[in-house]
Write an enzyme that holds these catalytic residues in place. Structure first.
Site, PDB file in Angstrom:
ATOM      1  N   GLY A 192      33.609   9.764 -21.176  1.00  0.00           N
ATOM      2  CA  GLY A 192      32.342   9.128 -21.517  1.00  0.00           C
ATOM      3  C   GLY A 192      32.340   8.681 -22.967  1.00  0.00           C
ATOM      4  O   GLY A 192      33.387   8.436 -23.571  1.00  0.00           O
ATOM      5  N   GLY A 193      31.137   8.624 -23.548  1.00  0.00           N
ATOM      6  CA  GLY A 193      30.997   8.185 -24.933  1.00  0.00           C
ATOM      7  C   GLY A 193      31.735   9.089 -25.901  1.00  0.00           C
ATOM      8  O   GLY A 193      31.989   8.703 -27.040  1.00  0.00           O
ATOM      9  N   GLY A 427      54.131 -19.532 -39.995  1.00  0.00           N
ATOM     10  CA  GLY A 427      52.935 -18.736 -40.259  1.00  0.00           C
ATOM     11  C   GLY A 427      53.258 -17.258 -40.338  1.00  0.00           C
ATOM     12  O   GLY A 427      52.637 -16.507 -41.102  1.00  0.00           O
ATOM     13  N   ALA A 428      54.250 -16.835 -39.565  1.00  0.00           N
ATOM     14  CA  ALA A 428      54.600 -15.411 -39.579  1.00  0.00           C
ATOM     15  C   ALA A 428      55.216 -15.021 -40.921  1.00  0.00           C
ATOM     16  O   ALA A 428      55.024 -13.901 -41.405  1.00  0.00           O
ATOM     17  CB  ALA A 428      55.551 -15.105 -38.430  1.00  0.00           C
TER      18      ALA A 428
HETATM   19  C1  HXC Z   1      27.847  20.530 -18.710  1.00  0.00           C
HETATM   20  C2  HXC Z   1      29.960  20.711 -17.898  1.00  0.00           C
HETATM   21  C3  HXC Z   1      30.228  19.371 -18.258  1.00  0.00           C
HETATM   22  C4  HXC Z   1      29.186  18.626 -18.875  1.00  0.00           C
HETATM   23  C5  HXC Z   1      31.984  20.218 -17.368  1.00  0.00           C
HETATM   24  N1  HXC Z   1      31.070  21.168 -17.348  1.00  0.00           N
HETATM   25  N2  HXC Z   1      31.499  19.097 -17.901  1.00  0.00           N
HETATM   26  N3  HXC Z   1      28.770  21.282 -18.133  1.00  0.00           N
HETATM   27  N4  HXC Z   1      28.021  19.246 -19.089  1.00  0.00           N
HETATM   28  N5  HXC Z   1      29.380  17.379 -19.276  1.00  0.00           N
HETATM   29  C6  HXC Z   1      31.208  22.520 -16.845  1.00  0.00           C
HETATM   30  C7  HXC Z   1      31.342  22.579 -15.342  1.00  0.00           C
HETATM   31  O1  HXC Z   1      30.086  22.558 -14.711  1.00  0.00           O
HETATM   32  C8  HXC Z   1      32.051  23.901 -15.175  1.00  0.00           C
HETATM   33  O2  HXC Z   1      31.083  24.929 -15.307  1.00  0.00           O
HETATM   34  C9  HXC Z   1      32.938  23.987 -16.381  1.00  0.00           C
HETATM   35  O3  HXC Z   1      32.415  23.064 -17.335  1.00  0.00           O
HETATM   36  C10 HXC Z   1      34.368  23.581 -16.087  1.00  0.00           C
HETATM   37  O4  HXC Z   1      34.339  22.333 -15.421  1.00  0.00           O
HETATM   38  P1  HXC Z   1      35.192  22.076 -14.092  1.00  0.00           P
HETATM   39  O5  HXC Z   1      34.640  20.867 -13.472  1.00  0.00           O
HETATM   40  O6  HXC Z   1      35.213  23.324 -13.266  1.00  0.00           O
HETATM   41  O7  HXC Z   1      36.631  21.854 -14.680  1.00  0.00           O
HETATM   42  P2  HXC Z   1      37.731  20.807 -14.239  1.00  0.00           P
HETATM   43  O8  HXC Z   1      37.923  20.880 -12.768  1.00  0.00           O
HETATM   44  O9  HXC Z   1      38.895  21.082 -15.105  1.00  0.00           O
HETATM   45  O10 HXC Z   1      37.134  19.369 -14.572  1.00  0.00           O
HETATM   46  C11 HXC Z   1      36.868  19.054 -15.902  1.00  0.00           C
HETATM   47  C12 HXC Z   1      36.129  17.702 -15.978  1.00  0.00           C
HETATM   48  C13 HXC Z   1      34.878  17.740 -15.048  1.00  0.00           C
HETATM   49  C14 HXC Z   1      37.079  16.588 -15.538  1.00  0.00           C
HETATM   50  C15 HXC Z   1      35.749  17.464 -17.408  1.00  0.00           C
HETATM   51  O11 HXC Z   1      34.142  18.920 -15.334  1.00  0.00           O
HETATM   52  C16 HXC Z   1      34.016  16.565 -15.235  1.00  0.00           C
HETATM   53  O12 HXC Z   1      34.262  15.487 -14.672  1.00  0.00           O
HETATM   54  N6  HXC Z   1      32.922  16.739 -16.023  1.00  0.00           N
HETATM   55  C17 HXC Z   1      32.012  15.658 -16.297  1.00  0.00           C
HETATM   56  C18 HXC Z   1      32.672  14.675 -17.210  1.00  0.00           C
HETATM   57  C19 HXC Z   1      31.752  13.529 -17.557  1.00  0.00           C
HETATM   58  O13 HXC Z   1      31.419  12.689 -16.736  1.00  0.00           O
HETATM   59  N7  HXC Z   1      31.284  13.579 -18.784  1.00  0.00           N
HETATM   60  C20 HXC Z   1      30.475  12.541 -19.250  1.00  0.00           C
HETATM   61  C21 HXC Z   1      29.128  13.115 -19.497  1.00  0.00           C
HETATM   62  S1  HXC Z   1      28.189  11.786 -20.147  1.00  0.00           S
HETATM   63  P3  HXC Z   1      31.167  26.294 -14.508  1.00  0.00           P
HETATM   64  O14 HXC Z   1      29.942  27.034 -14.883  1.00  0.00           O
HETATM   65  O15 HXC Z   1      31.271  25.958 -13.067  1.00  0.00           O
HETATM   66  O16 HXC Z   1      32.416  26.946 -15.016  1.00  0.00           O
HETATM   67  C22 HXC Z   1      28.739  11.606 -21.706  1.00  0.00           C
HETATM   68  C23 HXC Z   1      28.060  10.534 -22.451  1.00  0.00           C
HETATM   69  C24 HXC Z   1      28.254  10.751 -23.899  1.00  0.00           C
HETATM   70  O17 HXC Z   1      29.580  12.264 -22.181  1.00  0.00           O
HETATM   71  C25 HXC Z   1      27.713   9.597 -24.617  1.00  0.00           C
HETATM   72  C26 HXC Z   1      27.899   9.741 -26.064  1.00  0.00           C
HETATM   73  C27 HXC Z   1      27.537   8.488 -26.759  1.00  0.00           C
END
Ligand code: HXC
Length: 537
Positions: A192-193, A427-428
Site C-alpha cells: 500500500g502507501g 548530445g550524449a
Molecule cells: C492490522 C494486520 C495488517 C494491517 C496484517 N495484520 N496486516 N493488522 N492492519 N494492515 C495482522 C493480521 O491480521 C495478522 O494478525 C498478523 O498481522 C499477521 O498477518 P498474516 O496475514 O497472518 O501474515 P501473512 O500471511 O504473512 O501475510 C502478511 C500480509 C497480509 C501479506 C502483510 O497480512 C496482508 O495482506 N495484510 C494486508 C496488507 C495490506 O493490504 N496493507 C495495506 C493496508 S492500507 P493475527 O492477529 O491473526 O496474528 C495501507 C495504506 C497506507 O497501507 C496508505 C499510506 C499513505
C-alpha cells in the site's frame, strides 16, 4: 528537609546509603523486569511463525546490523492509545516497532525496525510517532537514519490515525532528504502507501524471497485488472532490482543485506555538512593502469564491461556498484582514490552499447543529485554513441527523461572530473559531464573519439548525393568514413578547442585522477541560483 542544609550524597552515612540503595534497587528491579518482559517478545507463537518464514526477529536484526551492544532504545514503553478491537492486548508496549540509536563501524545511526510479530508490524499512530520522533532526532543529531521494514501497512483498526501516521513519516522523509542519508531495508511485506516512505529515501535494499513491495496486492490486482500474479512476480526483489529500479541493492539473505548496508555507509558522510571518511590504503597512487591501453586497440564497436575500467583506477580495485542490475547500460557506484570517496557514473558498452535511454538517464541523474547533496566528488567515464533511438523511447519521453541527466550535471557543484575512454558523440557527449556543462577537469584517453556523430552516420549525411551517385556506394561510404574518422574520431580536435584539458596516457590514469581530486578537494561553490530549479522530472 532543611533547605539551608540540603542532604547530599556525601553527607549520607554509609548505612543510610545502603538502605537507600536497597530501596531504589527495588524500583530498578521493576524497571529491569519490565525491560526484560518487553524486549523478550510478546507472542512466542508469532515469533515462531516469523522464524518459520526464514525471517529474523526485529531485535535479532538490530543485533546483526549494529556494532555490538551499541543499541540505545528509545520508546520501549510506548503503547497505542486506541482501545478498539482489543488493541491494548494485541499491541503491547513498543507498538510493533523498535526505535533507537546505535553504531555501525563506530559511527552513530538512528534506526527503526518494524516487528511483524505484533499485529503484522502494522503502523498505527503510536508506531508512526515513534518513527517520526526518531527521524527528528536523527535530523537534529545529523546522523543517517535506517528503516528495517516488515509490515502489513496501515493498521486497519486505527483508521485514519494510521494514515495520518504515514503522513508524519513521509513529510519527515522529505525534510531529511539531502540533509542526512536515509536507507530502507525491505525485510518482509511493504504494501500500500507504505511503499512511499522507502521510495522517498536514498537507498532501498531488498532481501530475496522475503521482501515485497507493491501498491496493491495480488488480490486487488486481479479484481481490478483480471491479471493473476503472485507476490514475487508482482513486487519481489528481482522485479524491483531489475525492472522497476525501486531497489538499489538486492541481497541473498538478511545477513547479506546488513553487510551491504554497512559497506554503503562506509562510503557516506554522516550528513550534508560533512565529507566522507578517508580510508587508508596500501594501493600505490602511481600504480599503472596499463590494461586501459587495450581500449586503443579495440574495435570501437566492441562491447566490454566498463566496470573493469572503473576497477582499474580504484583503490584495491574495489567498486561498490549501486543498482547493478537495473539500466545496465550505465554503471553507478562508489570507489576510493587514495582513500577519498568518489562517486562514479560510467556508460557501459556491454549493454545496449552504453547508450543513454530513459532508465539510464533517470538512474544517473538521481545518483548525481545524491552525490551533490552529500559532497561526494563525481568521476564520469564516457563511452557512448548517443541516446538510444526508437519509437518506444520517443513516446516514453526520452526528451524529458534525457534532460534530467543534463540538469543533474549542470546543477552539481561538487568536484567533477570526466574521462572519455572511447566514443563520445553528439548530445550524449554533452550530457556526460562535458566541460561546458560544468566539468572541472576533462580528460581523454588516446582511444577517445569525440564528434557530433559516428563516422558512418556523418558521411551518410555529408555526402549523401555523392554516395548515391557512386557506382559502389558501400566502398565509397567506407573510404569516406575512414577519412572522417582520421580527422574527427580522435581526442585531438576537442583538445585543440579546450573541450578536453589533457589527453592522458592510459597507464597513468589512476595517478591523474588522484591528483585531480586532491586538487579539487577544497572546491566549494556558493549556493547555485538553480537551487530551486525545476528539474524535468
Ligand atoms: C492490522 C494486520 C495488517 C494491517 C496484517 N495484520 N496486516 N493488522 N492492519 N494492515 C495482522 C493480521 O491480521 C495478522 O494478525 C498478523 O498481522 C499477521 O498477518 P498474516 O496475514 O497472518 O501474515 P501473512 O500471511 O504473512 O501475510 C502478511 C500480509 C497480509 C501479506 C502483510 O497480512 C496482508 O495482506 N495484510 C494486508 C496488507 C495490506 O493490504 N496493507 C495495506 C493496508 S492500507 P493475527 O492477529 O491473526 O496474528 C495501507 C495504506 C497506507 O497501507 C496508505 C499510506 C499513505
Amino acid at each position: 528537609m532543611d533547605i539551608d542544609n540540603p542532604l547530599t550524597i556525601e553527607k549520607l552515612p554509609l548505612a543510610a546509603l545502603k538502605k537507600n540503595r536497597h530501596l531504589s534497587s527495588e524500583k530498578t528491579k521493576k524497571l529491569m523486569e519490565l525491560k526484560t518482559q518487553n524486549t523478550a517478545g510478546h507472542f512466542p507463537d508469532k515469533i515462531q511463525a516469523q522464524k518459520a518464514k526464514g525471517k529474523l526477529t526485529a531485535r535479532e536484526r538490530l543485533a546483526y546490523l549494529l556494532d555490538q551492544d551499541s543499541f540505545e532504545e528509545i520508546g520501549l514503553f510506548v503503547k497505542t492509545r486506541s482501545h478498539d478491537f482489543e488493541l491494548q492486548e494485541k499491541s503491547p508496549a513498543g507498538d510493533g516497532v523498535l526505535t533507537g540509536t546505535g553504531k555501525i563501524g563506530g559511527r552513530s545511526v538512528a534506526i527503526f525496525a518494524q516487528d511483524f510479530t505484533v499485529l503484522g508490524g502494522s503502523l498505527g499512530l503510536a508506531q508512526a510517532q515513534k518513527i517520526a520522533r526518531l527521524m527528528d532526532l536523527a535530523l537534529e543529531a545529523k546522523i543517517p537514519v535506517i528503516g528495517l521494514l516488515d509490515s502489513g501497512g496501515a493498521r486497519i483498526q486505527e483508521g485514519v490515525d494510521s494514515l495520518d501516521g504515514y503522513a508524519q513519516i513521509f513529510s519527515r522523509n522529505v525534510k531529511a532528504s539531502g540533509v542526512i542519508p536515509q536507507i530502507s531495508a525491505i525485510l518482509g511485506p511493504c504494501a500500500g502507501g507504505a511503499v512511499y516512505s522507502p521510495a522517498l529515501t536514498d537507498f532501498v535494499f531488498m532481501v530475496e524471497g522475503i521482501g515485497n513491495m507493491f501498491i496493491t496486492g495480488p488480490d486487488v490486482v486481479e479484481k481490478a485488472t483480471g491479471e493473476k500474479v503472485d507476490f514475487e512476480t508482482l513486487g519481489g526483489t528481482k522485479v524491483h532490482s531489475e525492472h522497476s529500479g525501486v531497489c538499489h541493492f538486492a541481497a541473498q539473505s538478511e545477513q547479506d543485506c546488513f553487510r551491504q548496508i554497512k559497506e554503503l555507509l562506509s562510503y557516506l558522510p554522516q550528513n550534508n555538512l560533512e565529507t566522507s571518511p578517508i580510508t587508508l590504503t596500501a594501493d600505490k597512487d602511481n600504480r599503472e593502469t596499463a590494461l586501459l591501453e587495450m581500449l586503443g586497440d579495440m574495435n570501437p564497436k566492441k562491447p566490454y564491461w566498463v566496470q573493469h575500467a572503473v576497477r582499474q583506477v580504484a583503490d584495491d580495485h574495489k567498486f561498490f556498484e549501486v543498482q547493478q542490475n537495473y539500466a545496465k547500460n550505465i554503471a553507478i557506484g562508489f570507489l576510493r582514490l587514495a582513500g577519498r570517496v568518489v562517486g562514479v557514473v560510467a556508460n557501459n558498452p556491454a549493454h545496449m552499447a552504453g547508450a543513454l535511454d530513459i532508465h539510464a538517464s533517470h538512474k544517473a541523474a538521481r545518483f548525481i543529485r545524491f552525490l551533490n547533496a552529500f559532497n561526494i566528488p563525481l568521476l564520469t567515464f564516457v563511452d557512448v554513441g548517443g541516446y538510444w533511438p526508437g519509437i518506444d523511447q520517443e513516446h516514453g519521453g526520452i526528451i524529458r527523461h534525457g534532460a534530467k541527466i543534463l540538469f543533474a550535471y549542470a546543477e552539481a557543484t561538487i568536484p567533477k572530473v570526466t574521462v572519455i575512454l572511447r566514443k563520445a558523440y553528439g548530445g550524449a557527449y554533452i550530457a556526460m559531464g562535458s566541460k561546458y556543462m560544468g566539468g572541472d577537469l576533462n580528460f581523454a584517453l588516446p582511444s577517445a573519439e569525440i564528434a557530433v556523430m559516428g563516422p558512418a552516420g556523418a558521411v551518410g549525411i555529408l555526402y549523401s548525393k555523392e554516395i548515391k551517385r557512386s557506382p559502389n556506394p558501400a566502398e565509397m561510404t567506407e573510404k569516406l568514413s575512414k577519412e572522417y574518422a582520421g580527422r574527427f574520431a580522435s581526442p585531438y580536435q576537442a583538445a585543440s578547442t579546450g573541450s578536453i584539458d589533457e589527453v592522458v596516457e592510459p597507464k597513468k590514469l589512476r595517478l591523474k585522477l588522484i591528483q585531480s581530486f586532491q586538487l579539487l578537494a577544497k572546491k566549494r561553490l556558493a549556493a547555485s541560483p538553480l537551487l530551486r530549479g525545476n528539474m524535468p522530472l
